[in-house]
Design a protein around this motif. Structure first.
Motif, PDB file in Angstrom:
ATOM      1  N   SER A 141       0.736  -1.269  -0.113  1.00  0.00           N
ATOM      2  CA  SER A 141       0.006  -0.123  -0.205  1.00  0.00           C
ATOM      3  C   SER A 141       0.773   1.262   0.143  1.00  0.00           C
ATOM      4  O   SER A 141       0.679   2.213  -0.803  1.00  0.00           O
ATOM      5  N   GLY A 142       1.891   1.197   0.777  1.00  0.00           N
ATOM      6  CA  GLY A 142       2.815   2.421   0.663  1.00  0.00           C
ATOM      7  C   GLY A 142       3.534   2.540  -0.517  1.00  0.00           C
ATOM      8  O   GLY A 142       3.506   3.787  -0.875  1.00  0.00           O
ATOM      9  N   TRP A 143       4.002   1.789  -1.013  1.00  0.00           N
ATOM     10  CA  TRP A 143       4.593   1.912  -2.229  1.00  0.00           C
ATOM     11  C   TRP A 143       3.563   2.191  -3.392  1.00  0.00           C
ATOM     12  O   TRP A 143       3.945   3.133  -4.268  1.00  0.00           O
ATOM     13  N   LEU A 144       2.504   1.797  -3.333  1.00  0.00           N
ATOM     14  CA  LEU A 144       1.383   2.259  -4.369  1.00  0.00           C
ATOM     15  C   LEU A 144       1.224   3.670  -4.205  1.00  0.00           C
ATOM     16  O   LEU A 144       1.068   4.354  -5.067  1.00  0.00           O
ATOM     17  N   LYS A 145       0.935   4.058  -2.965  1.00  0.00           N
ATOM     18  CA  LYS A 145       0.720   5.524  -2.588  1.00  0.00           C
ATOM     19  C   LYS A 145       1.887   6.313  -3.244  1.00  0.00           C
ATOM     20  O   LYS A 145       1.557   7.573  -3.721  1.00  0.00           O
ATOM     21  N   ALA A 146       3.047   6.145  -2.687  1.00  0.00           N
ATOM     22  CA  ALA A 146       4.262   6.682  -3.123  1.00  0.00           C
ATOM     23  C   ALA A 146       4.582   6.969  -4.819  1.00  0.00           C
ATOM     24  O   ALA A 146       5.049   7.704  -5.246  1.00  0.00           O
ATOM     25  N   VAL A 153      -6.282   4.272   1.727  1.00  0.00           N
ATOM     26  CA  VAL A 153      -7.482   3.861   2.415  1.00  0.00           C
ATOM     27  C   VAL A 153      -8.099   2.737   1.376  1.00  0.00           C
ATOM     28  O   VAL A 153      -8.487   1.781   1.681  1.00  0.00           O
ATOM     29  N   ILE A 154      -8.077   3.122   0.158  1.00  0.00           N
ATOM     30  CA  ILE A 154      -8.617   2.191  -0.858  1.00  0.00           C
ATOM     31  C   ILE A 154      -7.867   0.888  -1.071  1.00  0.00           C
ATOM     32  O   ILE A 154      -8.406  -0.432  -0.804  1.00  0.00           O
ATOM     33  N   THR A 155      -6.638   1.094  -1.013  1.00  0.00           N
ATOM     34  CA  THR A 155      -5.623  -0.136  -1.241  1.00  0.00           C
ATOM     35  C   THR A 155      -5.737  -1.102   0.054  1.00  0.00           C
ATOM     36  O   THR A 155      -5.755  -2.232  -0.183  1.00  0.00           O
ATOM     37  N   THR A 156      -5.807  -0.532   1.128  1.00  0.00           N
ATOM     38  CA  THR A 156      -5.710  -1.250   2.343  1.00  0.00           C
ATOM     39  C   THR A 156      -7.071  -2.027   2.428  1.00  0.00           C
ATOM     40  O   THR A 156      -6.808  -3.229   2.897  1.00  0.00           O
ATOM     41  N   ILE A 157      -8.034  -1.307   2.212  1.00  0.00           N
ATOM     42  CA  ILE A 157      -9.335  -2.186   2.232  1.00  0.00           C
ATOM     43  C   ILE A 157      -9.231  -3.335   1.492  1.00  0.00           C
ATOM     44  O   ILE A 157      -9.581  -4.355   1.738  1.00  0.00           O
ATOM     45  N   MET A 158      -8.740  -2.967   0.034  1.00  0.00           N
ATOM     46  CA  MET A 158      -8.853  -4.066  -1.073  1.00  0.00           C
ATOM     47  C   MET A 158      -7.991  -5.142  -0.646  1.00  0.00           C
ATOM     48  O   MET A 158      -8.166  -6.533  -0.670  1.00  0.00           O
ATOM     49  N   LEU A 159      -6.718  -4.793  -0.047  1.00  0.00           N
ATOM     50  CA  LEU A 159      -5.790  -5.731   0.474  1.00  0.00           C
ATOM     51  C   LEU A 159      -6.293  -6.752   1.649  1.00  0.00           C
ATOM     52  O   LEU A 159      -6.196  -7.899   1.756  1.00  0.00           O
ATOM     53  N   ASN A 160      -7.129  -6.082   2.683  1.00  0.00           N
ATOM     54  CA  ASN A 160      -7.870  -6.910   3.520  1.00  0.00           C
ATOM     55  C   ASN A 160      -8.718  -8.184   2.852  1.00  0.00           C
ATOM     56  O   ASN A 160      -8.529  -9.104   3.540  1.00  0.00           O
ATOM     57  N   LEU A 161      -9.564  -7.403   2.015  1.00  0.00           N
ATOM     58  CA  LEU A 161     -10.138  -8.795   1.197  1.00  0.00           C
ATOM     59  C   LEU A 161      -9.276  -9.616   0.699  1.00  0.00           C
ATOM     60  O   LEU A 161      -9.677 -10.904   0.727  1.00  0.00           O
ATOM     61  N   ILE A 162      -8.334  -9.389   0.192  1.00  0.00           N
ATOM     62  CA  ILE A 162      -7.482 -10.046  -0.648  1.00  0.00           C
ATOM     63  C   ILE A 162      -6.911 -11.209   0.516  1.00  0.00           C
ATOM     64  O   ILE A 162      -6.549 -12.465   0.330  1.00  0.00           O
ATOM     65  N   ALA A 163      -6.577 -10.572   1.811  1.00  0.00           N
ATOM     66  CA  ALA A 163      -5.889 -11.381   2.608  1.00  0.00           C
ATOM     67  C   ALA A 163      -7.068 -12.416   3.264  1.00  0.00           C
ATOM     68  O   ALA A 163      -6.570 -13.573   3.431  1.00  0.00           O
ATOM     69  N   TYR A 164      -8.123 -12.033   3.524  1.00  0.00           N
ATOM     70  CA  TYR A 164      -9.175 -13.093   3.896  1.00  0.00           C
ATOM     71  C   TYR A 164      -9.168 -14.288   2.967  1.00  0.00           C
ATOM     72  O   TYR A 164      -9.322 -15.345   3.310  1.00  0.00           O
TER      73      TYR A 164
END
Lengths: 362, 342
Positions: A141-146, A153-164
């Motif tokens: 997420s940090g890398w995508l933002k930078a 907010v968007i990338t971390t939410i999406m990564l949560n779903l991927i993590a599940y």
């Protein structure tokens, strides 16, 4: 205009005593009071409400085993909320602690059952690898933002779903899945990887484990990092004004990536300490929403490491006390969720607290 | 004013209540820890809780309840019940198996009973309650195969664990038996009893998943669906309600869903009953009378621990011939003349 002043001060280290202690305390008391009022309005007797209140305190701090349960519940919240607080300082709103906990916990489980190692080394390894995987996941997420400006907010939410879904997938791999079971559940970690229970000498059933001590240590480290190091200064500078810090020679990209990774590292530790200290194995629901509760803890702690410590213990107390509340007063655990939500509302609206209790701010 | 009154009453009651809260179990107390999904899931947890409530009504005992919000709650919840001085602790669900065993071994004086878990070797202070739901689901599968117009029926589960797949096995075997007897070729979607693979929502609480999974099965041609995932199935029922029961019928599980969900009773062809309420009540009674012992009890068609519900609103869909065949099957399974897995 007051509110603008308030937000202006929010990410600074000049929080006054009022802001990090008084407002949270009164927000909590007010929330508990309103929660009980809700009980009475919805038809419970005064006696039930009082019983619920007593059970809430008794179940959280009334006995050694209550305190143990409070601290056990607080431990992962403190870790994850510290991470979120670091993000706040750098102006990042990390919703992804849940996913980072899952990745950290998953890695910890695999290390925990795969290797035969001596006690202390195994424990260190399980925590380090858990932290590393949490950090790697947040790094995305940090890398995508930078690099692309994608909002965290968007990338971390999406990564949560991927993590599940990743967790579901991993728990079905035969080398990870527990022998003889068809449902998604991992093998159990070895004894050498378990975080020892610190009150074992009093009663082996007291669950509070060494992870709590490590969490306190982490609070001190993060405090030092944010307020006494160059990196921490850069976090705070970028959080306050990204363009100004760029102008003064700080690289916002590097700072964002680093802050996000540290946030993930702490969330990963939360996952690893849950696995090594409490659960011993992973199941699809092992993260239990801790990553989301931790956002509330970080807000209640005013993104200040010491505040987070106390807020984490308070939320742990609500969890442990809520349990006693349902047992003793037959009041649904859902009331605790209501109280937690009310706390957040009052924290988000400190002006309300100042208006309601003007005498304490004189 | 109200607040003042509250304070007045409160302060007087304070000492008494404090004692009551902490030292609460004087009367006989039955305590239940539910699985995630909640006690009002109209299915699994609710049926078990009904057993406790029946005991309260019948014997005037006290009851306590703790609802698990996640799997991490099992262990502390069970410990809380031990500390509350419960006379019998009812753990609802296979997933609580390990936590219940740990709690029972750490508290040898407490009596436990768990639904859907049989320990091998048995634990002296846990009574495992397991149910031959495949026997009842066999009957439901047979009925479904007879009622289906598309010749396709479907099922899906919550998690791939024996208490769930038992239903799905029986359902698929029942359809297979129908095909063999009638020379038809009714298909079962969502579960392969030989490979032990099928459709699973991987949770016991999302009604959205229940709707989506039923929609998928419906799109593949199924006109009868049996969701084996507690409250998830209510989502399937809401789809059937929208489509109309001529397009999609639902088979309930655990309790009789026409009773627990009367608003949509027209979509339920029948329900595969797992009478946890009856067994929970009898365990409580055995503890109360002192005849409790650990081990395993199995609910079957023979002892009435499992069964199927009446066809209610959809009884016109079930021909009297089919109904009597099902009744004959029931007797055949009890006598052993029918082997399900063939």
């Amino acid at each position: 205009m007051k509110i603008f002043n308030y937000f202006g001060n929010y990410f600074s280290n000049r929080e006054t005593f009022q802001e990090i202690i008084v407002i949270p305390v009164f927000a909590t008391l007010l929330a508990i009071f309103l929660g009980l009022l809700l009980l009475i309005v919805s038809g419970s007797s005064n006696e039930i409400a009082l019983k619920a209140l007593i059970a809430l305190f008794y179940g959280s701090f009334g006995s050694i085993s209550s305190i143990s349960e409070t601290l056990t519940a607080a431990t992962p919240l403190i870790f994850a909320a510290l991470g979120i607080a670091v993000g706040f300082k750098a102006g990042l709103f990390n919703i992804g602690a849940e996913g980072q906990i899952i990745l950290g916990g998953m890695a910890a489980v695999i290390i925990g059952f795969s290797f035969q190692l001596p006690f202390f080394i195994h424990l260190i390894l399980i925590l380090l690898v858990g932290a590393l995987f949490g950090a790697l996941y947040a790094f995305i997420s940090g890398w995508l933002k930078a690099t692309t400006g994608a909002h965290e907010v968007i990338t971390t939410i999406m990564l949560n779903l991927i993590a599940y879904r990743l967790l579901d997938f991993f728990l079905r791999i035969p080398s990870i899945q527990k022998e003889g079971r068809n449902d998604p559940i991992s093998k159990s970690i070895l004894d050498t990887a378990e975080l020892p229970r610190i009150l074992y000498f009093l009663d082996p059933n007291l669950r509070v484990h060494m992870g709590f001590l490590i969490a306190i240590f982490a609070v001190l480290i993060v405090y030092w990092l944010i307020f006494y190091t160059t990196i921490g200064y850069e976090f705070r500078a970028v959080g306050k004004n990204l363009e100004a810090s760029r102008y003064s020679g700080i690289s916002p990209s590097m700072t964002i990536i680093l802050a996000m990774s540290i946030a993930g590292l702490l969330a990963g530790l939360a996952g690893a300490s849950q696995i090594a200290g409490v659960l011993g194995r992973a199941t699809p629901g092992f993260s239990a929403g801790i990553g989301f509760d931790a956002i509330a803890v970080a807000l209640l702690g005013r993104a200040h490491p010491i505040g987070v410590l106390f807020a984490g213990i308070l939320f742990g107390a609500l969890i442990a006390g809520g349990r006693q509340m349902q047992v003793s007063a037959d009041v649904s655990l859902d009331l605790i969720t209501v109280i937690q939500a009310l706390i957040i509302i009052f924290i988000a609206a400190p002006v309300l607290i100042r208006k309601l209790f003007p005498w304490i701010f004189r | 004013m109200y607040f003042k009154k509250f304070l007045k009453i409160s302060s007087g009651a304070f000492a008494g209540v404090l004692l009551m809260t902490i030292n609460s179990a004087n009367a006989f107390t039955a305590c239940q820890v539910t699985d995630v999904g909640g006690v009002d899931d109209k299915s699994f947890n609710q049926t078990a809780w009904k057993g406790v409530q029946d005991a309260v009504a019948k014997h005037g005992i006290d009851s306590k309840l703790l609802e698990s919000k996640s799997e991490t709650d099992y262990e502390p919840h069970l410990n809380s019940m031990v500390n509350a001085g419960c006379d019998v602790i009812i753990a609802v669900g296979f997933l609580m198996g390990e936590a219940t065993k740990n709690a029972a071994e750490a508290n040898k004086d407490s009596k436990f009973t768990i639904i859907d878990f049989a320990y091998d070797p048995t634990v002296p202070n846990i009574l495992g309650q397991v149910f031959a739901t495949d026997q009842a689901a066999f009957l439901a599968g047979y009925v479904s195969a007879g009622v289906s117009k598309t010749g396709i029926v479907g099922t899906f589960g919550g998690i791939n664990i024996p208490p769930v797949t038992g239903f799905m096995d029986g359902f698929a075997w029942g359809v297979k038996h129908y095909n063999k007897v009638k020379g038809k070729n009714v298909q079962v979607l969502g579960w392969d009893p030989d490979a032990k693979e099928g459709l699973f929502t991987n949770n016991f609480d999302s009604t959205d998943d229940g709707k989506a999974f039923a929609q998928n099965l419906y799109d593949e041609g199924a006109d009868i669906v049996m969701p084996v995932a507690g409250p998830v199935g209510l989502g399937s029922a809401s789809l059937a309600d929208e489509l109309g029961s001529d397009k999609l019928k639902i088979i309930g599980v655990d309790g009789d869903w026409t009773q627990t969900d009367p608003a949509r009773k027209s979509v339920y062809l029948t329900s595969v009953l797992k009478k946890m309420d009856v067994t929970v009540l009898s365990v409580i009674e055995s503890v109360k009378s002192g005849s409790y012992s650990g081990g395993v009890t199995v609910g079957t068609l023979e002892n009435g621990g499992v069964g199927i519900a009446p066809y209610h609103d959809l009884s016109s869909e079930v021909s009297s011939e089919l109904a009597s065949e099902v009744e004959a099957l029931r007797k055949g399974i009890i006598s052993g003349s029918i082997v399900m897995n063939k």
